[in-house]
Motif scaffolding. Structure first.
Motif, PDB file in Angstrom:
ATOM      1  N   GLY A  83       0.839  -1.182   0.000  1.00 45.21           N
ATOM      2  CA  GLY A  83       0.000   0.000   0.000  1.00 45.21           C
ATOM      3  C   GLY A  83       0.879   1.238   0.000  1.00 45.21           C
ATOM      4  O   GLY A  83       1.876   1.305  -0.735  1.00 45.21           O
ATOM      5  N   THR A  84       0.519   2.200   0.840  1.00 45.77           N
ATOM      6  CA  THR A  84       1.277   3.451   0.925  1.00 45.77           C
ATOM      7  C   THR A  84       2.065   3.482   2.219  1.00 45.77           C
ATOM      8  O   THR A  84       1.551   3.094   3.278  1.00 45.77           O
ATOM      9  N   ALA A  85       3.317   3.914   2.162  1.00 40.41           N
ATOM     10  CA  ALA A  85       4.145   4.001   3.366  1.00 40.41           C
ATOM     11  C   ALA A  85       3.492   4.927   4.383  1.00 40.41           C
ATOM     12  O   ALA A  85       2.928   5.974   4.035  1.00 40.41           O
ATOM     13  N   ALA A  86       3.565   4.549   5.661  1.00 38.61           N
ATOM     14  CA  ALA A  86       2.939   5.316   6.731  1.00 38.61           C
ATOM     15  C   ALA A  86       3.724   6.598   7.002  1.00 38.61           C
ATOM     16  O   ALA A  86       4.886   6.757   6.592  1.00 38.61           O
ATOM     17  N   GLU A  87       3.055   7.525   7.704  1.00 35.81           N
ATOM     18  CA  GLU A  87       3.708   8.785   8.072  1.00 35.81           C
ATOM     19  C   GLU A  87       4.949   8.496   8.908  1.00 35.81           C
ATOM     20  O   GLU A  87       4.922   7.691   9.842  1.00 35.81           O
ATOM     21  N   GLY A  88       6.044   9.164   8.556  1.00 39.47           N
ATOM     22  CA  GLY A  88       7.315   8.935   9.237  1.00 39.47           C
ATOM     23  C   GLY A  88       8.199   7.941   8.506  1.00 39.47           C
ATOM     24  O   GLY A  88       9.362   7.739   8.869  1.00 39.47           O
ATOM     25  N   PHE A  89       7.627   7.269   7.491  1.00 36.81           N
ATOM     26  CA  PHE A  89       8.405   6.283   6.722  1.00 36.81           C
ATOM     27  C   PHE A  89       8.365   6.622   5.231  1.00 36.81           C
ATOM     28  O   PHE A  89       8.339   5.750   4.372  1.00 36.81           O
ATOM     29  N   GLU A  90       8.386   7.937   4.937  1.00 39.05           N
ATOM     30  CA  GLU A  90       8.305   8.391   3.557  1.00 39.05           C
ATOM     31  C   GLU A  90       9.472   7.880   2.709  1.00 39.05           C
ATOM     32  O   GLU A  90       9.363   7.787   1.483  1.00 39.05           O
ATOM     33  N   ALA A  91      10.571   7.535   3.349  1.00 36.96           N
ATOM     34  CA  ALA A  91      11.725   7.035   2.600  1.00 36.96           C
ATOM     35  C   ALA A  91      11.414   5.737   1.881  1.00 36.96           C
ATOM     36  O   ALA A  91      12.121   5.353   0.927  1.00 36.96           O
ATOM     37  N   TYR A  92      10.363   5.064   2.307  1.00 40.75           N
ATOM     38  CA  TYR A  92       9.979   3.785   1.679  1.00 40.75           C
ATOM     39  C   TYR A  92       8.863   3.958   0.665  1.00 40.75           C
ATOM     40  O   TYR A  92       8.304   2.976   0.179  1.00 40.75           O
ATOM     41  N   SER A  93       8.543   5.206   0.331  1.00 38.45           N
ATOM     42  CA  SER A  93       7.465   5.447  -0.620  1.00 38.45           C
ATOM     43  C   SER A  93       7.789   4.923  -2.019  1.00 38.45           C
ATOM     44  O   SER A  93       6.896   4.759  -2.845  1.00 38.45           O
ATOM     45  N   GLN A  94       9.054   4.647  -2.267  1.00 38.34           N
ATOM     46  CA  GLN A  94       9.432   4.075  -3.556  1.00 38.34           C
ATOM     47  C   GLN A  94       8.833   2.679  -3.762  1.00 38.34           C
ATOM     48  O   GLN A  94       8.765   2.179  -4.883  1.00 38.34           O
ATOM     49  N   TYR A  95       8.385   2.071  -2.655  1.00 46.03           N
ATOM     50  CA  TYR A  95       7.783   0.732  -2.734  1.00 46.03           C
ATOM     51  C   TYR A  95       6.262   0.773  -2.745  1.00 46.03           C
ATOM     52  O   TYR A  95       5.617  -0.277  -2.688  1.00 46.03           O
ATOM     53  N   ASN A  96       5.698   1.979  -2.812  1.00 51.26           N
ATOM     54  CA  ASN A  96       4.241   2.083  -2.789  1.00 51.26           C
ATOM     55  C   ASN A  96       3.604   1.375  -3.982  1.00 51.26           C
ATOM     56  O   ASN A  96       4.079   1.491  -5.122  1.00 51.26           O
ATOM     57  N   ASP A  97       2.522   0.667  -3.709  1.00 50.16           N
ATOM     58  CA  ASP A  97       1.647   0.119  -4.754  1.00 50.16           C
ATOM     59  C   ASP A  97       2.388  -0.737  -5.777  1.00 50.16           C
ATOM     60  O   ASP A  97       2.280  -0.532  -6.991  1.00 50.16           O
ATOM     61  N   GLN A  98       3.123  -1.716  -5.301  1.00 50.47           N
ATOM     62  CA  GLN A  98       3.804  -2.622  -6.213  1.00 50.47           C
ATOM     63  C   GLN A  98       4.028  -3.975  -5.553  1.00 50.47           C
ATOM     64  O   GLN A  98       3.827  -4.154  -4.346  1.00 50.47           O
ATOM     65  N   ASN A  99       4.442  -4.929  -6.372  1.00 53.91           N
ATOM     66  CA  ASN A  99       4.775  -6.257  -5.855  1.00 53.91           C
ATOM     67  C   ASN A  99       6.107  -6.165  -5.118  1.00 53.91           C
ATOM     68  O   ASN A  99       7.135  -5.816  -5.710  1.00 53.91           O
ATOM     69  N   VAL A 100       6.081  -6.474  -3.814  1.00 52.43           N
ATOM     70  CA  VAL A 100       7.286  -6.306  -2.999  1.00 52.43           C
ATOM     71  C   VAL A 100       7.845  -7.641  -2.514  1.00 52.43           C
ATOM     72  O   VAL A 100       8.748  -7.660  -1.657  1.00 52.43           O
ATOM     73  N   GLY A 101       7.367  -8.753  -3.052  1.00 51.39           N
ATOM     74  CA  GLY A 101       7.942 -10.031  -2.656  1.00 51.39           C
ATOM     75  C   GLY A 101       6.926 -11.151  -2.642  1.00 51.39           C
ATOM     76  O   GLY A 101       5.800 -11.021  -3.138  1.00 51.39           O
ATOM     77  N   ASN A 102       7.348 -12.272  -2.057  1.00 49.46           N
ATOM     78  CA  ASN A 102       6.496 -13.446  -2.021  1.00 49.46           C
ATOM     79  C   ASN A 102       6.799 -14.298  -0.792  1.00 49.46           C
ATOM     80  O   ASN A 102       7.755 -14.020  -0.046  1.00 49.46           O
ATOM     81  N   ARG A 103       6.018 -15.337  -0.627  1.00 48.62           N
ATOM     82  CA  ARG A 103       6.220 -16.284   0.470  1.00 48.62           C
ATOM     83  C   ARG A 103       5.970 -17.696  -0.053  1.00 48.62           C
ATOM     84  O   ARG A 103       5.109 -17.919  -0.913  1.00 48.62           O
ATOM     85  N   PHE A 104       6.732 -18.663   0.497  1.00 44.67           N
ATOM     86  CA  PHE A 104       6.492 -20.066   0.178  1.00 44.67           C
ATOM     87  C   PHE A 104       6.538 -20.859   1.481  1.00 44.67           C
ATOM     88  O   PHE A 104       7.389 -20.602   2.352  1.00 44.67           O
ATOM     89  N   ALA A 105       5.620 -21.810   1.612  1.00 44.27           N
ATOM     90  CA  ALA A 105       5.587 -22.680   2.790  1.00 44.27           C
ATOM     91  C   ALA A 105       5.258 -24.096   2.356  1.00 44.27           C
ATOM     92  O   ALA A 105       4.510 -24.308   1.390  1.00 44.27           O
ATOM     93  N   TRP A 106       5.812 -25.064   3.054  1.00 46.49           N
ATOM     94  CA  TRP A 106       5.474 -26.452   2.791  1.00 46.49           C
ATOM     95  C   TRP A 106       5.450 -27.221   4.115  1.00 46.49           C
ATOM     96  O   TRP A 106       6.004 -26.771   5.126  1.00 46.49           O
ATOM     97  N   GLY A 107       4.800 -28.355   4.101  1.00 47.29           N
ATOM     98  CA  GLY A 107       4.698 -29.121   5.334  1.00 47.29           C
ATOM     99  C   GLY A 107       4.408 -30.584   5.079  1.00 47.29           C
ATOM    100  O   GLY A 107       3.942 -30.974   3.996  1.00 47.29           O
ATOM    101  N   ALA A 108       4.715 -31.402   6.072  1.00 46.24           N
ATOM    102  CA  ALA A 108       4.382 -32.827   6.067  1.00 46.24           C
ATOM    103  C   ALA A 108       3.640 -33.124   7.364  1.00 46.24           C
ATOM    104  O   ALA A 108       3.996 -32.598   8.432  1.00 46.24           O
TER     105      ALA A 108
END
Length: 473
Positions: free
Chosen positions: A311-336
């Motif tokens: 989403g949009t970086a919170a107030e006080g974290f404007e330095a991370y606004s370059q990551y607003n509204d984009q794909n920022v990663g993924n997750r993978f999990a597996w189990g037995a």
């Protein structure tokens, strides 16, 4: 008949005819006796008619309650009963109640739910300890389950005193005897189903989003006596993802990844950068080995993965606004997993491994649930082992006691040295056909809801005694 003689005697004693009988001749007395006999006969007849009518009404009432004879009568027969009834007003009302009862019984959607309360005593909250614990309202929930025109409905909504949320809500269809499709807020298939635990607190897998998880999407299930297969695609979490129209992203039943913990943030802070699960998949397969009717073993494998959109970086974290509204990663999990049943015994074992691959510098991710944020590491391994024994009983209203011990440990945590572990020793008490109670003694370290947090080091070992009791209707 005894009532008739008592009533006759009372009339006889009070009769002015009898009072003046003494000075009259025998013929006059005989006439008076005959008159009294006639009056007595009339009274007995009236009483008999009243008793007969009372018995008839009781019989009709029993028919309405038991439904045995009533269910065998069609609408025309019931209409005839209404028209020919001696007491048409009362009988008409009874007939309407019968019709309404039958209509409710035949309604294809079952409405049910639960009301629960909770007593808690712990050693990590000074106020709670000073008060010798607290008793609080826990939850009111409503469930809707049934089928109309071959389309299945299953939904559950929950109200807590601090929030309300949907647990699941889906439509389904049985394509064949073995295949079923579901669409809506559906369960994410992973590991031991339906739960990887026996206690009120689940296992540590629940707090990282790998137990009893539900998201928006489609699920296809295959079931036969020996095999189970699940394939699911989830477009977003149950709130619609990072841009879902919700005022509180923590107001949810199960744990979802809702933010990135940026450098300098605490374990329970509002995320500096909000994220939401999107385009998730999950697959699960299991083989069931049957030894006898109540002796079997299920073993299986699971895997799931997803992308994260910001989403949009919170107030006080404007330095991370370059990551607003984009794909920022993924997750993978597996189990037995393995689930063993032998008569009253149940043993569950499970191993799970998850990893987040994020483009943003971080100290972990934030999970949202139960009206607060809780941080977890971006990588960990989880081991669980549970055992339970169910004992049927006949102690007053108590019908069964399920004794259990659930144990879980989270280790190899990215960025953190100390493990998270939790042991729950307890008993579940079923009583009266609708009353259910969990009595749990929890001992844990770095465990949410037991005075700790998974993404921390240096936590203390805490204890919690908990009684959650409720009525299920």
């Amino acid at each position: 008949m005894a009532k008739g003689w008592i009533l006759a005697a009372s009339v006889f004693a009070a009769s002015p005819i009898l009072a003046s009988a003494a000075p009259q001749d025998d013929q006059s007395v005989q006439t008076q006796i005959e008159m009294l006999k006639q009056k007595l006969a009339e009274l007995e007849q009236r009483l008999a008619e009243q008793e007969a009518q009372k018995e008839k009404m009781q019989e009709r009432h029993e028919q309405m309650v038991t439904r045995k004879e009533y269910k065998q009568t069609d609408s025309k027969q019931r209409q005839s009963i209404r028209e020919n009834s001696a007491d048409s007003g009362v009988q008409a009302r009874l007939a309407k109640l019968e019709d309404k009862t039958e209509e409710n019984e035949n309604w294809p959607i079952k409405v049910h739910g639960a009301v629960r309360f909770q007593y808690e005593y712990n050693n990590y909250n000074q106020g709670n300890e000073n008060r010798t614990g607290d008793l609080d309202f826990d939850i009111f929930r409503l469930n809707f389950d049934g089928e109309i025109g071959d389309v299945i409905l299953s939904a559950e909504y929950r109200w807590f005193h601090y929030m309300d949320s949907v647990k699941h809500a889906w439509f389904g269809y049985n394509f064949t005897e073995n295949w079923q499709g579901q669409v809506g807020v559906v369960k994410v298939p992973f590991g031991n189903l339906p739960y990887n635990s026996h206690s009120y607190f689940f296992n540590s897998t629940f707090y990282v989003g790998l137990e009893d998880e539900h998201d928006n999407g489609i699920r296809l299930l295959y079931r036969d006596d020996d095999w189970q297969f699940d394939i699911a695609y989830h477009k977003s979490d149950e709130q619609g993802g990072v841009d879902g129209s919700t005022s509180d992203r923590t107001a949810r039943y199960n744990y979802d990844s809702v933010g990135i913990r940026l450098p300098g943030q605490g374990a329970y802070d509002t995320p500096g950068l909000a994220i939401g699960e999107s385009n998730s998949y999950a697959v699960r397969g299991a083989r069931v080995f049957h030894f006898t009717d109540d002796h079997n073993l299920e073993v299986g494998l699971s895997a799931q993965g997803n992308n994260f959109y910001s989403g949009t970086a919170a107030e006080g974290f404007e330095a991370y606004s370059q990551y607003n509204d984009q794909n920022v990663g993924n997750r993978f999990a597996w189990g037995a997993h393995a689930n063993y049943n032998n008569g009253p015994w149940n043993v569950q074992l499970q191993y799970a491994d998850y990893e987040y691959d994020l483009e943003v510098e971080n100290r972990g991710v934030y999970m949202g649930a139960y009206a607060y944020y809780d941080a977890i590491p971006t990588e960990a391994k989880i081991y669980t082992g549970n055992v339970a024994y169910t004992l049927p009983t006949d102690i007053g209203p108590i019908t069964s006691l399920t004794f259990y011990n659930d144990h879980s440990i989270i280790t190899d945590k990215a960025g953190y040295q100390d493990d998270t572990w939790m042991n729950v020793l307890g008993v579940a008490v079923a009583a009266g056909g609708g009353f259910y109670t969990y009595v749990d003694y929890v001992r844990a370290k770095n465990q949410p809801f037991v005075g700790g947090n998974i993404a921390t080091d240096g936590g203390e070992v805490n204890d919690r005694f908990n009684i959650n009791f409720g009525y299920y209707f």
